[in-house]
Design a protein around this motif. Structure first.
Motif, PDB file in Angstrom:
ATOM      1  N   VAL A 101      14.431  16.421  10.453  1.00 58.07           N
ATOM      2  CA  VAL A 101      13.818  15.264  11.121  1.00 58.07           C
ATOM      3  C   VAL A 101      12.366  15.187  10.673  1.00 58.07           C
ATOM      4  O   VAL A 101      11.775  16.182  10.252  1.00 58.07           O
ATOM      5  N   GLY A 102      11.758  14.014  10.774  1.00 55.13           N
ATOM      6  CA  GLY A 102      10.401  13.815  10.287  1.00 55.13           C
ATOM      7  C   GLY A 102       9.360  14.513  11.154  1.00 55.13           C
ATOM      8  O   GLY A 102       9.444  14.485  12.386  1.00 55.13           O
ATOM      9  N   ALA A 103       8.359  15.129  10.511  1.00 51.65           N
ATOM     10  CA  ALA A 103       7.254  15.761  11.239  1.00 51.65           C
ATOM     11  C   ALA A 103       5.917  15.088  10.917  1.00 51.65           C
ATOM     12  O   ALA A 103       4.983  15.156  11.720  1.00 51.65           O
ATOM     13  N   GLY A 104       5.818  14.447   9.781  1.00 51.34           N
ATOM     14  CA  GLY A 104       4.581  13.772   9.394  1.00 51.34           C
ATOM     15  C   GLY A 104       4.675  13.345   7.933  1.00 51.34           C
ATOM     16  O   GLY A 104       5.625  13.708   7.243  1.00 51.34           O
ATOM     17  N   TYR A 105       3.693  12.554   7.491  1.00 54.35           N
ATOM     18  CA  TYR A 105       3.717  12.136   6.079  1.00 54.35           C
ATOM     19  C   TYR A 105       2.319  11.866   5.553  1.00 54.35           C
ATOM     20  O   TYR A 105       1.386  11.608   6.311  1.00 54.35           O
ATOM     21  N   LEU A 106       2.202  11.968   4.229  1.00 48.73           N
ATOM     22  CA  LEU A 106       0.960  11.677   3.509  1.00 48.73           C
ATOM     23  C   LEU A 106       1.248  10.515   2.572  1.00 48.73           C
ATOM     24  O   LEU A 106       2.350  10.414   2.034  1.00 48.73           O
ATOM     25  N   ILE A 107       0.267   9.653   2.368  1.00 50.18           N
ATOM     26  CA  ILE A 107       0.507   8.492   1.504  1.00 50.18           C
ATOM     27  C   ILE A 107      -0.640   8.325   0.516  1.00 50.18           C
ATOM     28  O   ILE A 107      -1.805   8.478   0.875  1.00 50.18           O
ATOM     29  N   THR A 108      -0.294   8.064  -0.747  1.00 52.12           N
ATOM     30  CA  THR A 108      -1.299   7.779  -1.774  1.00 52.12           C
ATOM     31  C   THR A 108      -0.995   6.405  -2.360  1.00 52.12           C
ATOM     32  O   THR A 108       0.128   6.167  -2.819  1.00 52.12           O
ATOM     33  N   THR A 109      -1.976   5.521  -2.304  1.00 56.98           N
ATOM     34  CA  THR A 109      -1.763   4.156  -2.770  1.00 56.98           C
ATOM     35  C   THR A 109      -2.682   3.860  -3.957  1.00 56.98           C
ATOM     36  O   THR A 109      -3.867   4.171  -3.913  1.00 56.98           O
ATOM     37  N   ALA A 110      -2.119   3.297  -5.011  1.00 57.26           N
ATOM     38  CA  ALA A 110      -2.919   2.763  -6.120  1.00 57.26           C
ATOM     39  C   ALA A 110      -2.795   1.248  -6.036  1.00 57.26           C
ATOM     40  O   ALA A 110      -1.778   0.671  -6.425  1.00 57.26           O
ATOM     41  N   TRP A 111      -3.823   0.618  -5.447  1.00 60.11           N
ATOM     42  CA  TRP A 111      -3.789  -0.834  -5.256  1.00 60.11           C
ATOM     43  C   TRP A 111      -4.359  -1.523  -6.491  1.00 60.11           C
ATOM     44  O   TRP A 111      -5.407  -1.122  -6.982  1.00 60.11           O
ATOM     45  N   PRO A 112      -3.734  -2.602  -6.978  1.00 63.94           N
ATOM     46  CA  PRO A 112      -4.363  -3.411  -8.029  1.00 63.94           C
ATOM     47  C   PRO A 112      -5.730  -3.903  -7.542  1.00 63.94           C
ATOM     48  O   PRO A 112      -5.892  -4.246  -6.369  1.00 63.94           O
ATOM     49  N   ARG A 113      -6.727  -3.935  -8.450  1.00 66.11           N
ATOM     50  CA  ARG A 113      -8.095  -4.311  -8.051  1.00 66.11           C
ATOM     51  C   ARG A 113      -8.157  -5.712  -7.452  1.00 66.11           C
ATOM     52  O   ARG A 113      -9.040  -6.011  -6.661  1.00 66.11           O
ATOM     53  N   VAL A 114      -7.230  -6.577  -7.875  1.00 61.29           N
ATOM     54  CA  VAL A 114      -7.278  -7.972  -7.412  1.00 61.29           C
ATOM     55  C   VAL A 114      -6.488  -8.179  -6.116  1.00 61.29           C
ATOM     56  O   VAL A 114      -6.331  -9.300  -5.654  1.00 61.29           O
ATOM     57  N   LEU A 115      -5.999  -7.093  -5.514  1.00 60.06           N
ATOM     58  CA  LEU A 115      -5.126  -7.235  -4.337  1.00 60.06           C
ATOM     59  C   LEU A 115      -5.863  -7.884  -3.167  1.00 60.06           C
ATOM     60  O   LEU A 115      -6.997  -7.565  -2.859  1.00 60.06           O
ATOM     61  N   ASP A 116      -5.155  -8.793  -2.521  1.00 58.72           N
ATOM     62  CA  ASP A 116      -5.653  -9.465  -1.332  1.00 58.72           C
ATOM     63  C   ASP A 116      -5.652  -8.479  -0.156  1.00 58.72           C
ATOM     64  O   ASP A 116      -4.673  -7.771   0.064  1.00 58.72           O
ATOM     65  N   GLU A 117      -6.729  -8.470   0.626  1.00 56.67           N
ATOM     66  CA  GLU A 117      -6.782  -7.539   1.765  1.00 56.67           C
ATOM     67  C   GLU A 117      -5.688  -7.838   2.789  1.00 56.67           C
ATOM     68  O   GLU A 117      -5.203  -6.940   3.475  1.00 56.67           O
TER      69      GLU A 117
END
Ligand SMILES: [Mg+2]
Length: 330
Positions: free
Chosen positions: A91-107
């Motif tokens: 079962v899930g205990a926690g998670y880590l996330i790494t995001t590489a967003w395109p520079r032009v991405l809309d907030e």
């Protein structure tokens, strides 16, 4: 959720990394994550539990479509990782996330992504422990590391299938492959609830966490289906040093499987995120009970024999020749 094109430039001043984390991701932080304000998170497993780790990355244009809604992308990223935990019986205990967003991405896209992630983590009773955010000139890349827990020594491995065991699969096969075909071929206009359900299954897979837990001590080997039933059964066969024979007619099939070429195509289409597992015939009643108690359909689809590899046979027992197992459409 926004239907906005993620490559559309934002007219507003772009916020910095810490602004984005504080605004959208700190509210998702769980116990031990210190509101994402420290260098790392601290996790204390309950006594007698083991921790289970898995990581999966998804890339725009490869694992999801660039115009998929941001909230669905977030839900899928979490779900594909939780599906790996489910396959181990964790079962899930926690998670880590790494995001590489395109520079032009809309907030707005990031806001919708974080909101989708929040909804998905609440549904699966798991919380964010940390991660990283970077900018890229390439396609969006999202990586998630999920941490699970289970009682000491109870992890379900891929290597326990024995000759004489039966092969089972949860849920239905081919829905996600059909959903992807509908999206890629623009078949959504005037579609039925079955069409919409197939697209939903492609965009928002359902990790079989409850069934995975129920299979601890019951399944002899287990894997989740990401690359296609045949390809993933091949991993079970290789790790278990056994042969697997699948009855094509026994596959629980998407009602729209005809759109992608029927059962023989559905079992190589992938993205099902169902559990594929083996068990001794004597355990079948307990196994069907486990399916019922967790609200999951369980179907017997074949048997394990001595030898190596995967064979698919039709109703007459004749070997079926398949397209390349695990083939991806784009
Ligand atoms: Mg997997």
């Amino acid at each position: 959720m926004s239907g906005r094109n993620p490559t559309e430039p934002s007219p507003a001043q772009k916020p910095g990394e810490f602004d984005l984390i504080g605004r959208y991701f700190a509210p998702l932080a769980g116990p031990g994550a210190f509101g994402l304000g420290d260098d790392a998170a601290v996790l204390t497993p309950p006594p007698g539990q083991q921790l289970v780790f898995t990581a999966d990355a998804i890339i725009a244009g490869v694992h999801f479509l660039a115009d998929d809604p941001a909230g669905d992308v977030a839900a899928k990223l979490l779900a594909v990782n939780l599906s790996d935990l489910a396959a181990m019986g964790a079962v899930g205990a926690g998670y880590l996330i790494t995001t590489a967003w395109p520079r032009v991405l809309d907030e707005d896209w990031i806001a919708d992504f974080a909101q989708g992630l929040g909804t998905a983590q609440a549904e699966h009773e798991i919380a964010l422990l940390g991660g990283d955010t970077v900018a890229t000139d390439g396609p969006m890349c999202l990586s998630l590391t999920a941490i699970g827990e289970l009682p000491m020594g109870s992890a379900i491995r891929r290597n326990g299938a024995k000759a004489g065991d039966n092969i089972y699969v949860s849920g239905r096969i081919g829905d996600a492959g059909v959903g992807l075909r509908i999206l890629c071929d623009g078949l959504m206009d005037g579609t039925t609830p079955d069409h919409q359900a197939a697209v939903e299954r492609y965009r928002r897979p359902r990790p079989r966490l409850a069934l995975g837990q129920a299979l601890r001590g019951l399944a002899s080997a287990c894997i989740d289906i990401s690359d296609g039933l045949v390809a993933d059964l091949g991993h079970l066969a290789a790790q278990s040093r056994a042969a697997m024979t699948v009855d094509l007619a026994a596959i629980p099939l998407s009602p729209l499987a005809g759109l992608i070429g029927g059962a023989a195509a559905a079992i190589v289409a992938g993205d099902d995120y169902e559990l594929l597992f083996t068990a001794a015939p004597d355990d079948e009643l307990r196994l069907l009970d486990a399916g019922q108690e967790t609200g999951t359909t369980v179907s017997r689809i074949g048997r394990v024999t001595a030898g190596r590899g995967v064979e698919v046979v039709d109703a007459a027992g004749v070997k079926v020749n398949l397209a390349q197992p695990g083939y991806r459409h784009f």
